[in-house]
Design an enzyme around this catalytic site. Structure first.
Site, PDB file in Angstrom:
ATOM      1  N   THR A   1       0.825  -1.218   0.000  1.00 56.05           N
ATOM      2  CA  THR A   1       0.000   0.000   0.000  1.00 56.05           C
ATOM      3  C   THR A   1       0.855   1.263   0.000  1.00 56.05           C
ATOM      4  OG1 THR A   1      -1.435   1.300   1.449  1.00 56.05           O
ATOM      5  CG2 THR A   1      -0.095  -0.334   2.529  1.00 56.05           C
ATOM      6  N   ASP A   2       0.285   2.363  -0.481  1.00 56.27           N
ATOM      7  CA  ASP A   2       0.995   3.656  -0.432  1.00 56.27           C
ATOM      8  C   ASP A   2       1.169   4.139   1.006  1.00 56.27           C
ATOM      9  OD1 ASP A   2      -1.667   4.339   0.126  1.00 56.27           O
ATOM     10  OD2 ASP A   2      -1.783   5.946  -1.369  1.00 56.27           O
ATOM     11  N   GLU A   3       0.386   3.565   1.934  1.00 50.62           N
ATOM     12  CA  GLU A   3       0.449   4.049   3.317  1.00 50.62           C
ATOM     13  C   GLU A   3       1.800   3.795   3.975  1.00 50.62           C
ATOM     14  OE1 GLU A   3      -2.838   3.816   5.859  1.00 50.62           O
ATOM     15  OE2 GLU A   3      -4.281   3.626   4.240  1.00 50.62           O
TER      16      GLU A   3
ATOM     17  N   TYR B   1      -1.492  -0.130  11.048  1.00 49.64           N
ATOM     18  CA  TYR B   1      -1.726  -0.924   9.838  1.00 49.64           C
ATOM     19  C   TYR B   1      -0.552  -0.781   8.876  1.00 49.64           C
ATOM     20  CZ  TYR B   1      -3.112  -1.315   4.944  1.00 49.64           C
ATOM     21  OH  TYR B   1      -3.109  -1.591   3.598  1.00 49.64           O
TER      22      TYR B   1
ATOM     23  N   ALA C   1       2.416   0.137   9.455  1.00 47.90           N
ATOM     24  CA  ALA C   1       3.643  -0.439  10.009  1.00 47.90           C
ATOM     25  C   ALA C   1       3.686  -1.951   9.745  1.00 47.90           C
ATOM     26  CB  ALA C   1       3.737  -0.148  11.507  1.00 47.90           C
TER      27      ALA C   1
ATOM     28  N   LYS D   1       2.251  -3.518   7.256  1.00 46.81           N
ATOM     29  CA  LYS D   1       2.494  -3.750   5.825  1.00 46.81           C
ATOM     30  C   LYS D   1       3.976  -3.519   5.503  1.00 46.81           C
ATOM     31  CE  LYS D   1       0.083  -4.844   2.979  1.00 46.81           C
ATOM     32  NZ  LYS D   1      -0.256  -6.250   2.565  1.00 46.81           N
TER      33      LYS D   1
ATOM     34  N   LEU E   1     -14.224   4.611   3.138  1.00 44.69           N
ATOM     35  CA  LEU E   1     -14.915   5.886   2.942  1.00 44.69           C
ATOM     36  C   LEU E   1     -16.137   5.819   2.009  1.00 44.69           C
ATOM     37  CD1 LEU E   1     -14.667   8.958   3.702  1.00 44.69           C
ATOM     38  CD2 LEU E   1     -13.506   9.239   1.522  1.00 44.69           C
TER      39      LEU E   1
ATOM     40  N   ARG F   1      -6.347  12.160  -0.621  1.00 40.39           N
ATOM     41  CA  ARG F   1      -6.091  10.788  -1.059  1.00 40.39           C
ATOM     42  C   ARG F   1      -6.184  10.727  -2.584  1.00 40.39           C
ATOM     43  NH1 ARG F   1      -4.870  10.799   3.527  1.00 40.39           N
ATOM     44  NH2 ARG F   1      -5.359   9.330   5.192  1.00 40.39           N
TER      45      ARG F   1
ATOM     46  N   ARG G   1      -9.109  11.069  13.206  1.00 43.85           N
ATOM     47  CA  ARG G   1      -8.425   9.803  13.478  1.00 43.85           C
ATOM     48  C   ARG G   1      -7.071  10.128  14.121  1.00 43.85           C
ATOM     49  NH1 ARG G   1      -7.419   6.559   7.999  1.00 43.85           N
ATOM     50  NH2 ARG G   1      -9.383   5.509   8.419  1.00 43.85           N
ATOM     51  N   PRO G   2      -6.672   9.412  15.178  1.00 49.79           N
ATOM     52  CA  PRO G   2      -5.369   9.711  15.784  1.00 49.79           C
ATOM     53  C   PRO G   2      -4.237   9.532  14.766  1.00 49.79           C
ATOM     54  CG  PRO G   2      -6.625   8.148  17.125  1.00 49.79           C
ATOM     55  CD  PRO G   2      -7.385   8.333  15.849  1.00 49.79           C
TER      56      PRO G   2
HETATM   57  P1  TYD Z   1     -10.206   4.883   4.374  1.00 49.67           P
HETATM   58  O1  TYD Z   1     -11.207   4.471   3.341  1.00 49.67           O
HETATM   59  O2  TYD Z   1     -10.329   4.283   5.739  1.00 49.67           O
HETATM   60  O3  TYD Z   1      -8.767   4.639   3.763  1.00 49.67           O
HETATM   61  P2  TYD Z   1      -7.299   5.100   4.323  1.00 49.67           P
HETATM   62  O4  TYD Z   1      -7.390   5.517   5.717  1.00 49.67           O
HETATM   63  O5  TYD Z   1      -6.535   3.867   4.134  1.00 49.67           O
HETATM   64  O6  TYD Z   1      -6.854   6.223   3.419  1.00 49.67           O
HETATM   65  O7  TYD Z   1     -10.276   6.447   4.537  1.00 49.67           O
HETATM   66  C1  TYD Z   1     -10.057   7.317   3.463  1.00 49.67           C
HETATM   67  C2  TYD Z   1     -10.029   8.703   4.011  1.00 49.67           C
HETATM   68  O8  TYD Z   1     -11.344   9.009   4.518  1.00 49.67           O
HETATM   69  C3  TYD Z   1      -9.106   8.857   5.195  1.00 49.67           C
HETATM   70  O9  TYD Z   1      -8.502  10.156   5.139  1.00 49.67           O
HETATM   71  C4  TYD Z   1     -10.008   8.772   6.407  1.00 49.67           C
HETATM   72  C5  TYD Z   1     -11.316   9.353   5.903  1.00 49.67           C
HETATM   73  N1  TYD Z   1     -12.525   8.800   6.547  1.00 49.67           N
HETATM   74  C6  TYD Z   1     -13.473   9.669   7.106  1.00 49.67           C
HETATM   75  O10 TYD Z   1     -13.317  10.916   7.089  1.00 49.67           O
HETATM   76  N2  TYD Z   1     -14.582   9.126   7.715  1.00 49.67           N
HETATM   77  C7  TYD Z   1     -14.776   7.772   7.776  1.00 49.67           C
HETATM   78  O11 TYD Z   1     -15.808   7.338   8.355  1.00 49.67           O
HETATM   79  C8  TYD Z   1     -13.825   6.898   7.175  1.00 49.67           C
HETATM   80  C9  TYD Z   1     -13.992   5.410   7.193  1.00 49.67           C
HETATM   81  C10 TYD Z   1     -12.703   7.473   6.556  1.00 49.67           C
END
Ligand code: TYD
Length: 354
Positions: A134-136, A159, A161, A163, A199, A223, A285-286
Protein backbone atom coordinates in the site's frame (compact mmCIF):
# COMPACT_ATOMS: atom_id res chain seq x y z
CA UNK A 1 3.21 -29.32 -15.55
CA UNK A 2 0.03 -27.39 -14.72
CA UNK A 3 0.49 -23.67 -14.29
CA UNK A 4 -1.04 -22.91 -10.87
CA UNK A 5 -1.31 -19.50 -9.23
CA UNK A 6 -2.01 -19.23 -5.50
CA UNK A 7 -3.96 -16.10 -4.57
CA UNK A 8 -4.16 -15.42 -0.84
CA UNK A 9 -7.00 -13.13 0.17
CA UNK A 10 -8.77 -14.04 -3.07
CA UNK A 11 -12.21 -13.57 -1.48
CA UNK A 12 -11.38 -9.99 -0.52
CA UNK A 13 -12.16 -6.78 -2.37
CA UNK A 14 -9.09 -6.58 -4.63
CA UNK A 15 -8.34 -10.33 -4.55
CA UNK A 16 -11.69 -11.24 -6.06
CA UNK A 17 -11.07 -8.96 -9.04
CA UNK A 18 -7.56 -10.37 -9.47
CA UNK A 19 -9.07 -13.89 -9.57
CA UNK A 20 -11.67 -12.75 -12.08
CA UNK A 21 -9.01 -11.27 -14.35
CA UNK A 22 -6.89 -14.43 -14.07
CA UNK A 23 -9.85 -16.61 -15.02
CA UNK A 24 -10.59 -14.31 -17.96
CA UNK A 25 -7.24 -15.17 -19.56
CA UNK A 26 -7.96 -17.84 -22.12
CA UNK A 27 -5.59 -20.75 -21.56
CA UNK A 28 -5.03 -19.11 -18.18
CA UNK A 29 -3.68 -20.84 -15.12
CA UNK A 30 -5.36 -22.91 -12.46
CA UNK A 31 -6.22 -20.62 -9.57
CA UNK A 32 -6.11 -21.68 -5.93
CA UNK A 33 -7.47 -19.18 -3.42
CA UNK A 34 -6.43 -19.32 0.23
CA UNK A 35 -8.60 -17.04 2.35
CA UNK A 36 -9.42 -17.00 6.06
CA UNK A 37 -12.93 -15.74 5.20
CA UNK A 38 -12.89 -13.07 7.88
CA UNK A 39 -15.51 -10.29 7.97
CA UNK A 40 -14.41 -8.48 4.81
CA UNK A 41 -14.31 -11.61 2.63
CA UNK A 42 -17.23 -12.55 0.39
CA UNK A 43 -16.98 -16.28 -0.41
CA UNK A 44 -20.36 -16.33 -2.15
CA UNK A 45 -19.24 -13.64 -4.62
CA UNK A 46 -15.95 -15.47 -5.20
CA UNK A 47 -17.75 -18.74 -5.96
CA UNK A 48 -19.99 -16.84 -8.38
CA UNK A 49 -16.88 -15.56 -10.18
CA UNK A 50 -15.63 -19.15 -10.51
CA UNK A 51 -18.96 -20.37 -11.83
CA UNK A 52 -19.37 -17.55 -14.35
CA UNK A 53 -16.30 -18.55 -16.36
CA UNK A 54 -17.09 -20.44 -19.55
CA UNK A 55 -19.95 -22.19 -17.81
CA UNK A 56 -17.39 -24.54 -16.35
CA UNK A 57 -17.86 -26.07 -12.93
CA UNK A 58 -15.95 -24.16 -10.30
CA UNK A 59 -13.48 -26.99 -9.76
CA UNK A 60 -12.19 -26.83 -13.32
CA UNK A 61 -10.26 -23.57 -12.93
CA UNK A 62 -10.78 -22.30 -9.39
CA UNK A 63 -10.24 -24.04 -6.06
CA UNK A 64 -11.12 -22.24 -2.85
CA UNK A 65 -9.41 -23.21 0.39
CA UNK A 66 -10.52 -21.65 3.67
CA UNK A 67 -7.55 -21.10 5.94
CA UNK A 68 -5.29 -18.65 7.72
CA UNK A 69 -2.16 -17.54 5.89
CA UNK A 70 -0.36 -17.32 9.25
CA UNK A 71 -0.96 -21.04 9.90
CA UNK A 72 2.48 -22.26 8.83
CA UNK A 73 1.58 -25.96 8.76
CA UNK A 74 -1.48 -25.37 6.60
CA UNK A 75 0.41 -23.10 4.22
CA UNK A 76 3.34 -25.54 3.78
CA UNK A 77 1.02 -28.49 3.20
CA UNK A 78 -1.12 -26.58 0.73
CA UNK A 79 1.89 -25.31 -1.21
CA UNK A 80 3.50 -28.77 -1.31
CA UNK A 81 0.23 -30.16 -2.68
CA UNK A 82 -0.67 -27.55 -5.30
CA UNK A 83 2.91 -26.53 -6.27
CA UNK A 84 2.08 -22.99 -7.40
CA UNK A 85 4.34 -21.37 -9.97
CA UNK A 86 3.18 -17.93 -8.87
CA UNK A 87 2.01 -16.66 -5.47
CA UNK A 88 0.05 -13.42 -5.15
CA UNK A 89 -0.20 -12.29 -1.53
CA UNK A 90 -3.37 -10.24 -1.07
CA UNK A 91 -4.29 -11.61 2.35
CA UNK A 92 -4.35 -8.61 4.66
CA UNK A 93 -6.14 -6.76 7.40
CA UNK A 94 -6.51 -3.29 5.90
CA UNK A 95 -8.69 -0.98 7.94
CA UNK A 96 -6.64 1.72 9.69
CA UNK A 97 -9.29 2.46 12.35
CA UNK A 98 -9.38 -1.20 13.38
CA UNK A 99 -5.58 -1.31 13.60
CA UNK A 100 -5.71 1.67 15.95
CA UNK A 101 -8.03 -0.16 18.34
CA UNK A 102 -6.44 -3.64 18.08
CA UNK A 103 -3.39 -4.28 15.93
CA UNK A 104 -2.96 -7.97 16.86
CA UNK A 105 -4.86 -9.41 13.85
CA UNK A 106 -2.86 -7.06 11.59
CA UNK A 107 0.45 -8.34 12.96
CA UNK A 108 -0.74 -11.91 12.55
CA UNK A 109 -1.96 -11.67 8.96
CA UNK A 110 0.21 -8.92 7.49
CA UNK A 111 3.50 -9.84 9.18
CA UNK A 112 3.38 -13.49 10.32
CA UNK A 113 1.22 -14.48 7.35
CA UNK A 114 3.67 -12.93 4.90
CA UNK A 115 6.58 -14.69 6.62
CA UNK A 116 4.84 -18.10 6.41
CA UNK A 117 4.07 -17.58 2.77
CA UNK A 118 7.58 -16.38 1.96
CA UNK A 119 9.18 -19.40 3.69
CA UNK A 120 6.88 -21.88 1.94
CA UNK A 121 7.49 -20.13 -1.39
CA UNK A 122 11.26 -20.47 -0.98
CA UNK A 123 10.87 -24.15 -0.04
CA UNK A 124 8.58 -24.84 -3.01
CA UNK A 125 10.78 -22.89 -5.45
CA UNK A 126 7.96 -20.59 -6.47
CA UNK A 127 8.98 -18.74 -9.66
CA UNK A 128 7.33 -15.42 -8.83
CA UNK A 129 6.01 -13.97 -5.57
CA UNK A 130 3.96 -10.77 -5.58
CA UNK A 131 3.57 -8.89 -2.32
CA UNK A 132 0.57 -6.58 -2.57
CA UNK A 133 1.20 -3.59 -0.34
CA UNK A 134 0.00 0.00 0.00
CA UNK A 135 0.99 3.66 -0.43
CA UNK A 136 0.45 4.05 3.32
CA UNK A 137 3.91 2.60 4.02
CA UNK A 138 5.38 5.97 2.90
CA UNK A 139 3.53 7.84 5.61
CA UNK A 140 2.30 11.41 5.39
CA UNK A 141 3.34 13.17 2.15
CA UNK A 142 2.11 16.60 3.14
CA UNK A 143 4.54 19.24 1.86
CA UNK A 144 6.61 16.55 0.14
CA UNK A 145 6.87 15.19 -3.37
CA UNK A 146 4.99 12.04 -4.35
CA UNK A 147 6.71 8.85 -3.17
CA UNK A 148 8.87 7.16 -5.80
CA UNK A 149 9.27 3.41 -6.27
CA UNK A 150 12.78 3.57 -4.80
CA UNK A 151 11.91 5.56 -1.66
CA UNK A 152 12.25 4.14 1.85
CA UNK A 153 9.21 3.49 4.03
CA UNK A 154 8.07 5.71 6.96
CA UNK A 155 4.76 4.27 8.22
CA UNK A 156 2.78 6.34 10.70
CA UNK A 157 -0.14 4.11 11.73
CA UNK A 158 -0.20 0.51 13.03
CA UNK A 159 -1.73 -0.92 9.84
CA UNK A 160 0.90 0.74 7.63
CA UNK A 161 3.64 -0.44 10.01
CA UNK A 162 2.54 -4.07 9.62
CA UNK A 163 2.49 -3.75 5.82
CA UNK A 164 5.98 -2.21 5.86
CA UNK A 165 7.18 -5.15 8.01
CA UNK A 166 5.69 -7.66 5.57
CA UNK A 167 7.36 -5.88 2.66
CA UNK A 168 10.70 -5.90 4.48
CA UNK A 169 10.42 -9.67 5.01
CA UNK A 170 9.84 -10.12 1.28
CA UNK A 171 12.78 -7.86 0.38
CA UNK A 172 15.02 -9.76 2.80
CA UNK A 173 14.02 -13.07 1.20
CA UNK A 174 14.91 -11.72 -2.25
CA UNK A 175 18.44 -10.96 -1.01
CA UNK A 176 19.05 -13.84 1.34
CA UNK A 177 16.95 -16.75 0.04
CA UNK A 178 16.87 -16.12 -3.70
CA UNK A 179 13.11 -15.55 -3.78
CA UNK A 180 11.99 -13.94 -7.04
CA UNK A 181 9.57 -11.37 -5.64
CA UNK A 182 8.12 -7.99 -6.54
CA UNK A 183 6.21 -5.57 -4.33
CA UNK A 184 3.22 -3.54 -5.52
CA UNK A 185 1.90 -0.44 -3.75
CA UNK A 186 -1.41 1.05 -4.76
CA UNK A 187 -3.25 4.16 -3.66
CA UNK A 188 -6.77 4.20 -2.14
CA UNK A 189 -8.84 1.73 -4.11
CA UNK A 190 -12.59 1.85 -4.72
CA UNK A 191 -15.15 -0.05 -6.75
CA UNK A 192 -17.82 -2.75 -6.55
CA UNK A 193 -17.78 -5.07 -3.56
CA UNK A 194 -15.72 -3.01 -1.12
CA UNK A 195 -16.59 -3.57 2.53
CA UNK A 196 -18.57 -0.64 3.96
CA UNK A 197 -15.98 0.36 6.54
CA UNK A 198 -14.04 2.33 3.91
CA UNK A 199 -14.92 5.89 2.94
CA UNK A 200 -17.03 5.45 -0.20
CA UNK A 201 -19.12 2.34 0.59
CA UNK A 202 -19.66 3.52 4.17
CA UNK A 203 -20.95 6.86 2.89
CA UNK A 204 -23.30 5.06 0.49
CA UNK A 205 -24.58 2.90 3.34
CA UNK A 206 -25.15 5.91 5.58
CA UNK A 207 -26.81 8.00 2.90
CA UNK A 208 -28.95 5.05 1.84
CA UNK A 209 -30.33 5.05 5.40
CA UNK A 210 -30.73 8.84 5.39
CA UNK A 211 -27.87 9.34 7.83
CA UNK A 212 -25.03 11.84 7.38
CA UNK A 213 -21.57 10.45 6.60
CA UNK A 214 -18.94 10.86 9.31
CA UNK A 215 -16.02 13.07 8.23
CA UNK A 216 -12.84 12.95 10.30
CA UNK A 217 -11.49 16.35 11.33
CA UNK A 218 -11.69 19.11 8.73
CA UNK A 219 -12.20 16.69 5.81
CA UNK A 220 -9.29 18.29 3.94
CA UNK A 221 -7.03 15.22 4.08
CA UNK A 222 -5.99 14.20 0.58
CA UNK A 223 -6.09 10.79 -1.06
CA UNK A 224 -5.60 9.49 -4.60
CA UNK A 225 -8.26 7.06 -5.83
CA UNK A 226 -7.85 4.09 -8.16
CA UNK A 227 -10.57 1.83 -9.52
CA UNK A 228 -10.20 -1.78 -8.39
CA UNK A 229 -10.10 -3.11 -11.99
CA UNK A 230 -7.07 -0.91 -12.70
CA UNK A 231 -5.40 -1.92 -9.45
CA UNK A 232 -5.89 -5.64 -10.19
CA UNK A 233 -4.56 -5.21 -13.74
CA UNK A 234 -1.44 -3.58 -12.31
CA UNK A 235 -0.84 -6.46 -9.89
CA UNK A 236 -1.08 -8.98 -12.73
CA UNK A 237 1.24 -6.91 -14.95
CA UNK A 238 3.80 -6.84 -12.13
CA UNK A 239 3.43 -10.63 -11.74
CA UNK A 240 4.02 -11.25 -15.44
CA UNK A 241 6.68 -8.76 -16.47
CA UNK A 242 8.03 -7.18 -13.28
CA UNK A 243 11.73 -7.33 -12.49
CA UNK A 244 12.88 -9.37 -9.49
CA UNK A 245 13.23 -7.22 -6.38
CA UNK A 246 11.44 -4.19 -7.84
CA UNK A 247 8.69 -2.08 -6.25
CA UNK A 248 5.79 -0.92 -8.47
CA UNK A 249 3.33 1.90 -7.84
CA UNK A 250 -0.25 2.21 -9.01
CA UNK A 251 -1.59 5.72 -8.72
CA UNK A 252 -4.92 6.94 -9.99
CA UNK A 253 -4.19 10.58 -10.64
CA UNK A 254 -4.19 13.68 -8.48
CA UNK A 255 -4.91 13.79 -4.74
CA UNK A 256 -8.44 14.93 -3.78
CA UNK A 257 -9.69 16.06 -0.40
CA UNK A 258 -12.07 13.72 1.41
CA UNK A 259 -14.68 16.45 1.34
CA UNK A 260 -14.41 16.85 -2.47
CA UNK A 261 -14.38 13.06 -2.89
CA UNK A 262 -17.59 12.72 -0.91
CA UNK A 263 -19.24 15.52 -2.89
CA UNK A 264 -18.38 13.76 -6.20
CA UNK A 265 -19.57 10.45 -4.79
CA UNK A 266 -22.85 11.98 -3.69
CA UNK A 267 -23.43 13.30 -7.25
CA UNK A 268 -22.51 9.92 -8.79
CA UNK A 269 -25.13 8.30 -6.57
CA UNK A 270 -27.68 10.74 -7.93
CA UNK A 271 -28.30 12.25 -4.50
CA UNK A 272 -28.69 15.95 -3.84
CA UNK A 273 -28.53 18.11 -0.73
CA UNK A 274 -26.03 20.43 0.89
CA UNK A 275 -22.75 19.10 2.35
CA UNK A 276 -23.67 20.55 5.73
CA UNK A 277 -26.68 18.25 5.77
CA UNK A 278 -25.18 15.02 4.41
CA UNK A 279 -21.77 15.23 6.16
CA UNK A 280 -21.17 15.23 9.92
CA UNK A 281 -17.77 16.25 11.29
CA UNK A 282 -16.45 13.90 13.97
CA UNK A 283 -13.19 13.71 15.93
CA UNK A 284 -10.13 13.19 13.74
CA UNK A 285 -8.42 9.80 13.48
CA UNK A 286 -5.37 9.71 15.78
CA UNK A 287 -2.19 10.42 13.79
CA UNK A 288 -4.27 10.85 10.63
CA UNK A 289 -2.02 11.24 7.58
CA UNK A 290 -2.98 14.47 5.78
CA UNK A 291 -1.85 13.40 2.36
CA UNK A 292 -0.88 10.33 0.38
CA UNK A 293 0.73 10.73 -3.02
CA UNK A 294 2.39 8.12 -5.22
CA UNK A 295 4.56 8.68 -8.29
CA UNK A 296 4.19 5.82 -10.77
CA UNK A 297 6.28 6.98 -13.75
CA UNK A 298 8.81 4.15 -13.55
CA UNK A 299 6.01 1.60 -13.15
CA UNK A 300 4.19 2.87 -16.22
CA UNK A 301 7.41 2.75 -18.23
CA UNK A 302 8.43 -0.70 -17.08
CA UNK A 303 5.08 -2.50 -16.98
CA UNK A 304 3.22 -0.58 -19.69
CA UNK A 305 0.47 -0.13 -17.13
CA UNK A 306 -1.88 2.87 -16.94
CA UNK A 307 -5.28 3.26 -15.30
CA UNK A 308 -8.15 3.07 -17.76
CA UNK A 309 -11.07 4.25 -15.67
CA UNK A 310 -11.62 7.96 -15.23
CA UNK A 311 -12.71 9.11 -11.77
CA UNK A 312 -16.16 10.03 -13.02
CA UNK A 313 -16.88 6.84 -14.92
CA UNK A 314 -15.42 4.74 -12.08
CA UNK A 315 -17.70 6.40 -9.54
CA UNK A 316 -20.71 6.05 -11.81
CA UNK A 317 -20.03 2.35 -12.44
CA UNK A 318 -19.62 1.77 -8.70
CA UNK A 319 -22.90 3.57 -7.98
CA UNK A 320 -24.63 1.44 -10.61
CA UNK A 321 -23.24 -1.75 -9.08
CA UNK A 322 -24.43 -0.69 -5.61
CA UNK A 323 -27.92 0.01 -6.92
CA UNK A 324 -28.15 -3.54 -8.30
CA UNK A 325 -26.52 -5.20 -5.28
CA UNK A 326 -28.01 -3.41 -2.26
CA UNK A 327 -27.89 -6.49 -0.03
CA UNK A 328 -24.30 -7.51 -0.84
CA UNK A 329 -22.99 -7.03 2.72
CA UNK A 330 -26.25 -7.28 4.64
CA UNK A 331 -25.52 -10.56 6.41
CA UNK A 332 -21.87 -9.65 7.16
CA UNK A 333 -22.88 -6.46 8.93
CA UNK A 334 -24.80 -8.56 11.42
CA UNK A 335 -21.91 -10.95 12.02
CA UNK A 336 -18.32 -10.83 13.26
CA UNK A 337 -18.99 -7.96 15.65
CA UNK A 338 -18.99 -5.47 12.77
CA UNK A 339 -21.90 -3.42 14.06
CA UNK A 340 -20.31 -3.40 17.52
CA UNK A 341 -17.11 -2.02 16.02
CA UNK A 342 -19.01 0.80 14.31
CA UNK A 343 -20.93 1.57 17.49
CA UNK A 344 -17.67 1.84 19.46
CA UNK A 345 -15.97 3.88 16.74
CA UNK A 346 -18.71 6.37 15.91
CA UNK A 347 -21.09 6.13 18.87
CA UNK A 348 -23.80 4.57 16.71
CA UNK A 349 -24.12 1.69 14.21
CA UNK A 350 -23.86 2.60 10.48
CA UNK A 351 -27.57 2.19 9.97
CA UNK A 352 -29.70 3.49 12.82
CA UNK A 353 -33.04 1.73 13.02
CA UNK A 354 -35.83 4.26 12.57
P1 TYD B 1 -10.21 4.88 4.37
O1 TYD B 1 -11.21 4.47 3.34
O2 TYD B 1 -10.33 4.28 5.74
O3 TYD B 1 -8.77 4.64 3.76
P2 TYD B 1 -7.30 5.10 4.32
O4 TYD B 1 -7.39 5.52 5.72
O5 TYD B 1 -6.54 3.87 4.13
O6 TYD B 1 -6.85 6.22 3.42
O7 TYD B 1 -10.28 6.45 4.54
C1 TYD B 1 -10.06 7.32 3.46
C2 TYD B 1 -10.03 8.70 4.01
O8 TYD B 1 -11.34 9.01 4.52
C3 TYD B 1 -9.11 8.86 5.19
O9 TYD B 1 -8.50 10.16 5.14
C4 TYD B 1 -10.01 8.77 6.41
C5 TYD B 1 -11.32 9.35 5.90
N1 TYD B 1 -12.53 8.80 6.55
C6 TYD B 1 -13.47 9.67 7.11
O10 TYD B 1 -13.32 10.92 7.09
N2 TYD B 1 -14.58 9.13 7.72
C7 TYD B 1 -14.78 7.77 7.78
O11 TYD B 1 -15.81 7.34 8.36
C8 TYD B 1 -13.83 6.90 7.17
C9 TYD B 1 -13.99 5.41 7.19
C10 TYD B 1 -12.70 7.47 6.56
Amino acid sequence: MTDTWLVTGGAGFIGRVVVEQLLAWTEGPQVVVLDAMTYAAHPVALRAVGESYAGLPESSRLTIVEGDVADGVLVSKLMARVRPRVVLNLAAETHVDRSLSNNAPFVRTNVEGTEMLVRASVDCRVERFVQVSTDEVYGDRVGRRAARETDGVEPTNPYAATKACGDALVQAAVRSSGLDAVITRGCNTYGPGQFPEKLLPLAALRWGADQPMWVYGDGLQERVWLHVDDHAAGILAAARVGTEGAVYHFSGGRPRTNQATLESWRRALGLGGRPDDYLRRVADRPGHDRRYALGDQETRRQLGWAPRRSWRSGLRATAKWLASNPQFWASSLEQHGVSAFFAAQYGEPPVVAS
